[in-house]
Design a protein around this motif. Structure first.
Motif, short mmCIF file in Angstrom:
data_model
loop_
_atom_site.label_atom_id
_atom_site.label_comp_id
_atom_site.label_asym_id
_atom_site.label_seq_id
_atom_site.Cartn_x
_atom_site.Cartn_y
_atom_site.Cartn_z
N HIS A 189 0.82 -1.22 0.00
CA HIS A 189 0.00 0.00 0.00
C HIS A 189 0.85 1.26 0.00
O HIS A 189 0.60 2.20 -0.75
CB HIS A 189 -0.92 -0.08 1.23
CG HIS A 189 -1.55 1.26 1.52
ND1 HIS A 189 -2.49 1.82 0.71
CD2 HIS A 189 -1.37 2.12 2.54
CE1 HIS A 189 -2.86 2.97 1.21
NE2 HIS A 189 -2.20 3.19 2.33
N ASP A 190 1.93 1.27 0.85
CA ASP A 190 2.69 2.50 0.99
C ASP A 190 3.55 2.80 -0.23
O ASP A 190 3.82 3.94 -0.54
CB ASP A 190 3.61 2.41 2.22
CG ASP A 190 2.81 2.61 3.50
OD1 ASP A 190 3.22 2.04 4.53
OD2 ASP A 190 1.79 3.32 3.43
N CYS A 191 4.03 1.74 -0.88
CA CYS A 191 5.04 1.95 -1.90
C CYS A 191 4.47 1.92 -3.30
O CYS A 191 5.20 2.08 -4.27
CB CYS A 191 6.12 0.86 -1.81
SG CYS A 191 7.07 0.96 -0.31
N LYS A 192 3.14 1.71 -3.42
CA LYS A 192 2.63 1.47 -4.77
C LYS A 192 2.77 2.70 -5.65
O LYS A 192 3.11 2.61 -6.82
CB LYS A 192 1.15 1.11 -4.65
CG LYS A 192 0.63 0.37 -5.83
CD LYS A 192 -0.64 -0.32 -5.48
CE LYS A 192 -1.16 -1.03 -6.73
NZ LYS A 192 -2.38 -1.70 -6.45
N LEU A 193 2.53 3.86 -5.05
CA LEU A 193 2.46 5.07 -5.86
C LEU A 193 3.79 5.43 -6.51
O LEU A 193 3.88 5.67 -7.71
CB LEU A 193 1.98 6.22 -4.97
CG LEU A 193 1.37 7.40 -5.71
CD1 LEU A 193 0.23 6.93 -6.57
CD2 LEU A 193 0.88 8.43 -4.71
N CYS A 194 4.85 5.49 -5.70
CA CYS A 194 6.14 5.97 -6.23
C CYS A 194 7.19 4.89 -6.27
O CYS A 194 8.34 5.16 -6.59
CB CYS A 194 6.69 7.10 -5.36
SG CYS A 194 5.48 8.25 -4.81
N GLN A 195 6.83 3.67 -5.89
CA GLN A 195 7.78 2.56 -5.79
C GLN A 195 8.82 2.76 -4.70
O GLN A 195 9.87 2.11 -4.72
CB GLN A 195 8.48 2.30 -7.13
CG GLN A 195 7.53 1.64 -8.10
CD GLN A 195 8.00 1.80 -9.52
OE1 GLN A 195 9.19 1.82 -9.76
NE2 GLN A 195 7.05 1.91 -10.43
N TYR A 196 8.59 3.67 -3.79
CA TYR A 196 9.37 3.71 -2.56
C TYR A 196 8.46 4.37 -1.53
O TYR A 196 7.45 4.96 -1.89
CB TYR A 196 10.68 4.49 -2.73
CG TYR A 196 10.53 5.92 -3.15
CD1 TYR A 196 10.51 6.27 -4.49
CD2 TYR A 196 10.39 6.94 -2.21
CE1 TYR A 196 10.35 7.57 -4.88
CE2 TYR A 196 10.23 8.24 -2.59
CZ TYR A 196 10.21 8.56 -3.94
OH TYR A 196 10.04 9.85 -4.33
N ASN A 197 8.79 4.29 -0.29
CA ASN A 197 7.90 4.74 0.78
C ASN A 197 7.99 6.25 0.90
O ASN A 197 8.76 6.79 1.69
CB ASN A 197 8.33 4.06 2.08
CG ASN A 197 7.26 4.16 3.12
OD1 ASN A 197 6.37 5.03 3.04
ND2 ASN A 197 7.30 3.28 4.11
N TYR A 198 7.19 6.98 0.10
CA TYR A 198 7.36 8.42 0.01
C TYR A 198 6.83 9.15 1.23
O TYR A 198 7.16 10.30 1.48
CB TYR A 198 6.69 8.97 -1.25
CG TYR A 198 5.19 8.85 -1.23
CD1 TYR A 198 4.59 7.65 -1.60
CD2 TYR A 198 4.38 9.90 -0.82
CE1 TYR A 198 3.22 7.52 -1.57
CE2 TYR A 198 3.01 9.77 -0.79
CZ TYR A 198 2.43 8.57 -1.16
OH TYR A 198 1.08 8.44 -1.13
#
Lengths: 189, 701
Positions: B442-451
């Motif tokens: 869930h956390d990393c899906k958007l930017c591929q790292y934990n933004y």
């Protein structure tokens, strides 16, 4: 010393540079330190020969366990009393200098360790050598048993022709395998 | 007797003025044998100062080298020189030109060496340290000096290619790639604090946050622009990447070059097992030792080494005589102790893991407590690095190895602990940045790292490395002020049994070297994310040099128990290479796998840091592209690989041939020695017979 004045002449300086491994600064520094050991009247005489006791007051030699042997080896006196002229002193510093070759250092090391001056290191020489290295006090001496084992190990390792003594070539062969020797056989004023 | 040397010429190995009752025939034989050996110049010696090889090539290459190497007193050398000068050699003009050239080259080298004499860093201090504390301690300081120079040169590299262009082209330049990606990822606002209290500046200085975060210190400040004027074209992101890669390669080359000189010597000595006693006795004394105290300590040291070696020998004899039952018991004890040691190390790792996670959850705290939580991973690592080696030392004692093996085993465990504890810290960071490697969580899906937690993750990693470096320095200062000076004052002024038993501090070389290797590994790991870290490390190591020197001279007594292998420069460099490998692994992984932050840094909007290389590659001209493709293709690399294999095989064959010839020469020496003994006995027999004949002949007259 070569000149009566307290300064070394230019050609004498360049001659010493040719005949020893010392640089100009080292020769001048040696000249200064040697002059400090002379008394007032001795300063005017050329080629003064200093007795061993005064040479041994130099801090670089004072606590060296081989100091007497070093003076005896480099001395050119007729009486074999360890007294040094300035040129003997330069020879000493040259052999112990930074740029001296392995051959020269190992040659003089052999002569220093040869306590009875017979050209080889036999059991007695090695025993006295080990005692010098470990100190003569009771708590740092090796026991007789340990000494015997140690010297027999040394002879087994270095005496290649099995004649019971270590000669110059065998000594140089052992030295050549040690990387530390050149850097530890060094006295710098 | 004394006329013989002159007859033999200048290459005399020995010069006796009197025979001292020595049988003359034996002496003559010995002299002849010795002088032939000397003139052969075929000793297996190292090219440490002069090069006799080039002498032999040139023939008589100038008098100076010949004369100085003759072991005669000055007056005799002068006589030899006069003789040499009187012999006017008939040489061709070409030979005399060559001789003049070598002589002037030689003089130039001497002048260069003399001038370099003044520029060597800390030369006098190192000489003083070596004279008073011996070669082992001096090797630590030499290693420290090497690291200082390495870090400083790396900083100059980074400054020249990354820092200065960034400063110069800060406002100019166009962005390399259009911004793509969701807008939430691009949010990065490090200066959101407004008015701050004064003490917060100090806290920020120590932890790299606040005003220090958005500065040239960290990755996040550099822009992803490319400058393309009429005159100059400079691609900042590409420069950043290539500088980082070249920095690693450069460090590796320096380490290997330095290893090369020491390795040559180590291989030539061929393993210190054989000839150990002779080497200690003949070369063990350090003539630079000055003062009674240093001499007595050196003597105790030599005594200890000899005793240890003799004891090891008797122990080996005893171990060979063990029964099978005892052997099994001993080995099972060793295996068990190994497991215990590993258990301790794994417990330390788990502690670091927990501490790092805890520190992350508490990262919003303010004030001193906030600083404590920031530094919690560093504190746990340092405590672990201090406690676990002590326990490992005790374990190693129980295992009853020989003393030198014990020290090496304990050291290797400590190295393992230090480097891998750093690895655990990095692992926990990776965990948080990439959501445990699961890109689709869930956390990393958007930017591929934990933004959310790390809007600019590279700066975060850089900050961790910066904190480790600063903490290391602070701990050293604190130890110096709070532990070492008071200890010495207590021991010197309070004459109780306890104080004497504790004694003055010992300068243990191996532990200190491990500290240096650890610090350097941290710097290498963080250099990609914190470009000014090499400069900070240079300053830190320079300060460390002076602190250590002060503590050495005021607080320490030299260590009695030193082992050659552990104080050797080669061992230090091998351990340093382990650290380099760890840092390289981290760098390669960050370059290739993790997506760069979209809110900051020179690689924003690229899918990975490495992808800038192909992008810039296609902007090159076609010819260059074709050439580079050719170099990378199989048609070029396979023949190159085959060629290097052939060259390597040649060198291996050469090395084995040399080894065989050395063995042959030794056997020959033995045979010649026996021949000599036989001949000497023959001469004695003949001379005795001669004496008897003379006697009987005399008796008849």
């Amino acid at each position: 010393m070569g000149t009566t004045a307290s300064q070394l002449g230019k050609d004498l300086l360049s001659e010493y540079q040719e005949l020893t491994f010392l640089t100009k600064q080292e020769i001048l520094l040696a000249h200064k330190r040697f002059a400090e050991l002379l008394t007032k009247d001795e300063k005017d005489l050329p080629n003064t020969r200093l007795p061993m006791e005064r040479i041994l007051t130099l801090p670089e030699l004072k606590s060296n366990p081989f100091r007497r042997r070093i003076c005896l080896v480099f001395s050119t006196s007729q009486h074999k009393d360890g007294s040094l002229t300035f040129e003997d002193f330069l020879d000493l510093l040259s052999a112990f200098s930074d740029s001296a070759t392995m051959e020269i250092k190992s040659h003089y090391a052999f002569r220093i360790f040869d306590f009875d001056d017979d050209g080889t290191l036999d059991y007695g020489d090695l025993e006295r050598l080990v005692n010098c290295l470990t100190g003569e006090t009771d708590d740092t001496r090796l026991t007789d048993e340990e000494m015997r084992q140690l010297i027999s190990n040394i002879l087994e390792e270095s005496d290649i022709d099995k004649d019971g003594t270590v000669n110059l070539s065998e000594f140089q062969h052992v030295i050549s395998r040690s990387p530390d020797f050149v850097s530890s056989f060094k006295i710098v004023l | 007797m004394s006329s013989e040397p002159q007859r033999r010429g200048s290459r005399e190995a020995y010069d006796y003025d009197e025979g001292n009752g020595y049988p003359s025939e034996q002496h003559a034989l010995r002299l002849r044998w010795v002088s032939s050996r000397a003139s052969n110049q075929s000793y297996p010696q190292h090219d440490l100062s002069s090069t006799p090889a080039e002498e032999n090539e040139e023939g008589d290459s100038g008098p100076p080298r010949d004369l100085r190497a003759i072991p005669l007193p000055m007056a005799l050398k002068r006589a030899v020189r006069q003789v040499q000068q009187m012999q006017v050699p008939v040489v061709s003009s070409r030979q005399s030109w060559r001789r003049k050239r070598t002589k002037s080259l030689h003089e130039l080298k001497e002048k260069a060496r003399e001038s370099l004499y003044f520029f060597t860093l800390w030369r006098k201090s190192l000489q003083k340290i070596g004279g008073n504390f011996g070669g082992g301690v001096q090797s630590y300081f030499l290693f420290l000096r090497f690291l200082v120079v390495l870090n400083f040169v790396s900083f100059l590299l980074i400054a020249g290619f990354v820092l200065i262009p960034s400063i110069v082209f800060r406002s100019a330049g166009t962005s390399l790639i259009n911004s793509t990606g969701p807008d939430e990822c691009k949010v990065y606002d490090p200066n959101s604090q407004g008015l701050v209290e004064f003490y917060k500046y100090f806290l920020d200085l120590l932890s790299g946050t606040g005003f220090m975060e958005y500065s040239y210190l960290f990755y996040g400040y550099y822009s992803n622009t490319m400058v393309e004027n009429r005159n100059v074209s400079y691609n900042i992101p590409l420069a950043y990447l290539f500088t980082a890669i070249f920095y690693f390669v450069f460090c590796l080359i320096c380490i290997i070059a330095r290893m090369g000189t020491t390795a040559r010597v180590a291989v030539a000595t061929g393993g210190s097992a054989v000839g150990n006693y002779s080497v200690i006795v003949f070369t063990g004394w350090d003539y630079g030792c000055q003062g009674d105290r240093a001499t007595k300590l050196k003597q105790k040291n030599v005594h200890y080494r000899l005793q240890v070696d003799l004891e090891e020998e008797s122990r080996k004899k005893r171990a060979a005589a063990l029964t099978l039952c005892q052997k099994i018991a001993l080995y099972s004890l060793r295996v068990f102790m190994c497991f215990v040691a590993f258990g301790l190390i794994i417990a330390a790792f788990y502690g670091i893991f927990v501490a790092t996670n805890f520190s992350q959850t508490k990262s919003g705290e303010e004030g001193i407590l906030g600083l404590f939580f920031e530094y919690l991973p560093s504190i746990v690592i340092t405590t672990g690095n201090f406690v676990v080696p002590l326990l490992c030392d005790q374990i190693a004692l129980l295992e009853r190895y020989t003393p030198s093996t014990t020290v090496i085993v304990a050291l290797l465990r400590a190295v393992f602990l230090r480097l891998v504890s750093l690895g655990v810290l990095l692992f926990t960071l990776w965990d948080q940045i990439t959501c445990k490697g699961d890109i689709d969580s869930h956390d990393c899906k958007l930017c591929q790292y934990n933004y959310k937690v790390h809007p600019c993750w590279e700066t975060r990693v850089g900050q961790e490395m910066y904190k480790l470096t600063m903490f290391d320095l602070l701990v050293n200062i604190a130890l110096l002020v709070l532990v070492e000076f008071p200890r010495r004052m207590v021991v010197d002024n309070w004459s109780s049994k306890l104080a004497q038993w504790v004694g003055r501090q010992e300068f243990v070389v191996s532990t200190n070297v491990l500290g240096l290797v650890y610090g350097q590994t941290v710097v290498w790991t963080g250099a990609l994310f914190c470009p000014l870290l090499p400069l900070i490390n240079t300053i830190k190591f320079v300060l460390l040099f002076y602190f250590r020197k002060v503590t050495l001279f005021y607080n320490c007594r030299p260590a009695l128990k030193t082992f050659r292998s552990t104080t050797s420069t080669f061992f230090f460099l091998v351990v340093l290479t382990f650290g380099w490998c760890l840092a390289t692994a981290v760098m390669i992984y960050s370059l290739a796998e993790i997506r760069p932050s979209m809110g900051c840094g020179p690689f924003r909007f690229f899918p990975s840091m490495w992808s800038i290389v192909p992008t810039s590659f296609y902007r090159l001209s076609t010819i260059t592209q074709d050439f580079l493709f050719f170099i990378g293709s199989q048609a070029f690399s396979i023949p190159l690989f085959a060629l290097s294999c052939v060259v390597m095989c040649y060198f291996i064959a050469l090395a084995s041939v040399y080894g065989k010839s050395v063995a042959l020469l030794r056997a020959q020496l033995k045979l010649e020695g026996r021949d000599k003994q036989f001949l000497v006995k023959q001469i004695e027999k003949l001379s005795r017979q001669h004496q008897i004949l003379k006697h009987t002949a005399g008796a008849y007259e």
